[in-house]
Design a protein around this motif. Structure first.
Motif, short mmCIF file in Angstrom:
data_model
loop_
_atom_site.label_atom_id
_atom_site.label_comp_id
_atom_site.label_asym_id
_atom_site.label_seq_id
_atom_site.Cartn_x
_atom_site.Cartn_y
_atom_site.Cartn_z
N LYS A 22 0.12 4.55 -1.71
CA LYS A 22 -1.13 5.45 -1.13
C LYS A 22 -0.49 6.61 -0.14
O LYS A 22 -0.94 7.48 -0.23
CB LYS A 22 -1.83 4.54 -0.10
CG LYS A 22 -2.90 5.30 0.69
CD LYS A 22 -4.23 5.84 -0.37
CE LYS A 22 -5.09 6.96 0.60
NZ LYS A 22 -6.09 7.48 -0.29
N THR A 63 0.69 -1.23 -0.03
CA THR A 63 0.00 -0.07 -0.06
C THR A 63 0.82 1.51 -0.01
O THR A 63 0.20 2.36 0.49
CB THR A 63 -0.86 -0.04 0.97
OG1 THR A 63 -0.29 0.05 2.46
CG2 THR A 63 -1.82 -1.43 1.25
N TYR A 95 -10.53 1.82 10.57
CA TYR A 95 -9.40 1.67 9.83
C TYR A 95 -8.77 2.99 9.18
O TYR A 95 -7.52 3.00 9.44
CB TYR A 95 -9.64 0.52 8.64
CG TYR A 95 -8.58 0.31 7.97
CD1 TYR A 95 -7.35 -0.54 8.39
CD2 TYR A 95 -8.32 0.67 6.42
CE1 TYR A 95 -6.09 -0.81 7.51
CE2 TYR A 95 -7.26 0.35 5.68
CZ TYR A 95 -6.06 -0.38 6.45
OH TYR A 95 -4.98 -0.74 5.50
N PRO A 96 -9.46 3.89 8.97
CA PRO A 96 -9.06 4.88 8.73
C PRO A 96 -8.20 5.76 9.81
O PRO A 96 -7.19 6.38 9.43
CB PRO A 96 -10.25 6.15 8.28
CG PRO A 96 -11.05 4.98 7.57
CD PRO A 96 -11.15 3.67 8.57
N GLU A 128 -3.82 -3.90 10.69
CA GLU A 128 -3.88 -4.05 8.97
C GLU A 128 -4.15 -5.29 8.74
O GLU A 128 -4.90 -5.72 7.78
CB GLU A 128 -2.61 -3.28 8.38
CG GLU A 128 -2.35 -1.94 8.80
CD GLU A 128 -1.18 -1.58 8.31
OE1 GLU A 128 -0.93 -0.32 8.12
OE2 GLU A 128 0.04 -2.44 8.36
N SER A 165 -7.55 6.02 -3.72
CA SER A 165 -8.03 4.45 -3.27
C SER A 165 -7.25 4.35 -1.91
O SER A 165 -6.25 4.81 -1.60
CB SER A 165 -7.45 3.53 -4.48
OG SER A 165 -7.24 2.27 -4.01
N ILE A 166 -7.93 3.37 -1.35
CA ILE A 166 -7.27 2.77 -0.04
C ILE A 166 -6.22 1.75 -0.25
O ILE A 166 -5.21 2.15 0.41
CB ILE A 166 -8.42 2.02 0.74
CG1 ILE A 166 -9.69 3.10 1.02
CG2 ILE A 166 -7.85 1.51 2.01
CD1 ILE A 166 -10.70 2.25 1.78
N TRP A 167 -6.29 0.97 -1.17
CA TRP A 167 -5.26 0.06 -1.42
C TRP A 167 -4.92 0.01 -2.94
O TRP A 167 -5.36 -0.85 -3.89
CB TRP A 167 -5.59 -1.37 -1.19
CG TRP A 167 -5.90 -1.53 0.39
CD1 TRP A 167 -4.90 -0.85 1.47
CD2 TRP A 167 -6.70 -2.42 1.11
NE1 TRP A 167 -5.36 -1.35 2.85
CE2 TRP A 167 -6.44 -2.30 2.51
CE3 TRP A 167 -7.81 -3.12 0.81
CZ2 TRP A 167 -7.30 -2.78 3.58
CZ3 TRP A 167 -8.55 -3.77 1.76
CH2 TRP A 167 -8.08 -3.85 3.17
N ILE A 188 -4.71 3.87 9.55
CA ILE A 188 -4.06 4.48 8.23
C ILE A 188 -3.24 5.56 8.81
O ILE A 188 -2.20 5.79 8.42
CB ILE A 188 -4.92 4.75 7.27
CG1 ILE A 188 -5.50 3.36 6.59
CG2 ILE A 188 -4.30 5.35 6.08
CD1 ILE A 188 -6.28 3.69 5.55
#
Length: 370
Positions: free
Chosen positions: A35, A32, A330-331, A109, A252-254, A334
């Motif tokens: 990102k 990832t 999850y955000p 994760e 995009s997230i991933w 991140i």
């Protein structure tokens, strides 16, 4: 005496440093990384990675020099000689917090990815609990055993990733990387620093050097490991940006997973190419969890003087499991991971290199002169 089952007389081949770095550093963030670095360096992210690899290579060399000054001694042992007991104890506690935080982040994760791609209906704590127990059990046998396990898994990590990249090349648009340096040099430099902070696990060099037949011979294997990791990172960024473009990568997230799902090979019997990354992803996450579990266990035993290895291993496993519940969503994880990458600069580079500098200035060495 070293901890967690290691012996200074293990005399490992220096070439294992390459394997240790690759399997120890490569984890979920590599899949990832576009990102995180693309919003900083934009289409020049690939330049940041190349520039970062040069600095990381120099840092790896300095870490080897630090370990070589104290043959057969662990970082916990020569840390007291260099910093003095109070400061060495303080920095040791900071590393324990750092390693625990990383284990919590990577378990969060791994849990999220597992819910999205693999076991959607299974309670998230179950697979993480299995990983935690397995990692604690394997780490309890020491770094030598971990390295042997890493060697068995190296090909299963690298070959599928290389295969996916080769299939992705024909779908890339080179215009997505232009114009080069249109935003100036500062974004590239900031991207370089960010990339350096994502290489959690670089400290394995300090733990491996006491176990090697020759510390001096570890330089080339360490550089080889850094270059392979750089190549894997470039593959991920080139795939994501080359196929999707920098704007879609940021949205995009991933992005790497999305980019691979867009690969089209007419006549090829497989349509979902992202499945090729399932095995590398599982190996990368598990080996890194094992390594940081070892760091945490050996750190608690070496810094706090706790000798009950079994109880310490269970504590490390609990940190991994609790990581699933620490972050509300999850955000948030991140965002914390991004801050963690910036903070890693201190623990991976600044503090070890400062330690080497102080050792040189104070003429501290292992053995009789220590």
């Amino acid at each position: 005496m070293s901890v967690s089952g290691n012996k200074s007389g293990d005399n490992l081949d220096p070439r294992v440093v390459t394997v240790g770095l690759i399997l120890g550093i490569v984890e979920f963030e590599l899949f990832t990384i576009a990102k995180g670095i693309t919003p900083i360096a934009r289409q020049d992210a690939w330049i940041s990675v190349i520039l970062g690899s040069v600095i990381i290579s120099a840092s790896a060399y300095l870490l080897i020099r630090l370990g070589a000054r104290f043959p057969g001694e662990t970082p916990f042992q020569y840390g007291e000689k260099i910093w003095g007991r109070p400061m060495a104890f303080f920095w040791g506690l900071m590393y324990l917090v750092y390693w625990s935080g990383f284990l919590a982040l990577i378990s969060q994760e791994a849990s999220m990815a597992n819910r999205v791609f693999f076991l959607k209906s299974t309670p998230p704590v179950i697979p993480i609990l299995i990983l935690a127990i397995a990692a604690a059990w394997l780490a309890s046998y020491g770094l030598t055993s971990l390295i042997r396990f890493f060697q068995l898994n190296l090909a299963f990590l690298l070959l599928p990733m290389l295969l996916v990249f080769v299939m992705a090349v024909r779908n890339m648009d080179l215009h997505n990387f232009q114009p080069v340096l249109s935003n100036g040099l500062m974004p590239v430099i900031r991207g370089t620093v960010y990339f350096m902070g994502t290489l959690q696990g670089l400290e394995i060099i300090l733990f491996l050097v006491p176990l090697l037949r020759s510390a001096e011979a570890a330089v080339k294997p360490a550089l080889a490991g850094v270059y392979v990791i750089t190549g894997l990172t470039l593959m991920q960024i080139l795939t994501a940006v080359g196929i999707m473009g920098k704007e879609n990568v940021q949205a995009s997230i991933w992005p790497e997973i999305v980019a691979i799902s867009l690969i089209e090979l007419p006549g090829f019997p497989v349509e979902r190419f992202e499945l090729f990354l399932t095995l590398p992803w599982l190996i990368a996450v598990f080996t890194t969890i094992c390594l940081y579990t070892y760091f945490l266990v050996s750190g608690i035993m070496g810094i706090l003087g706790i000798k009950k290895r079994g109880a310490v291993s269970y504590f490390a496993a609990a940190v991994i499991v609790l990581g699933v519940y620490i972050f509300p969503n999850y955000p948030t994880a991140i965002q914390v991971r991004r801050y963690f990458s910036w903070a890693s600069i201190f623990f991976l580079y600044v503090l070890p290199i400062t330690t080497l500098t102080i050792a040189v200035l104070r003429k501290k060495r292992g053995g009789m002169n220590g």
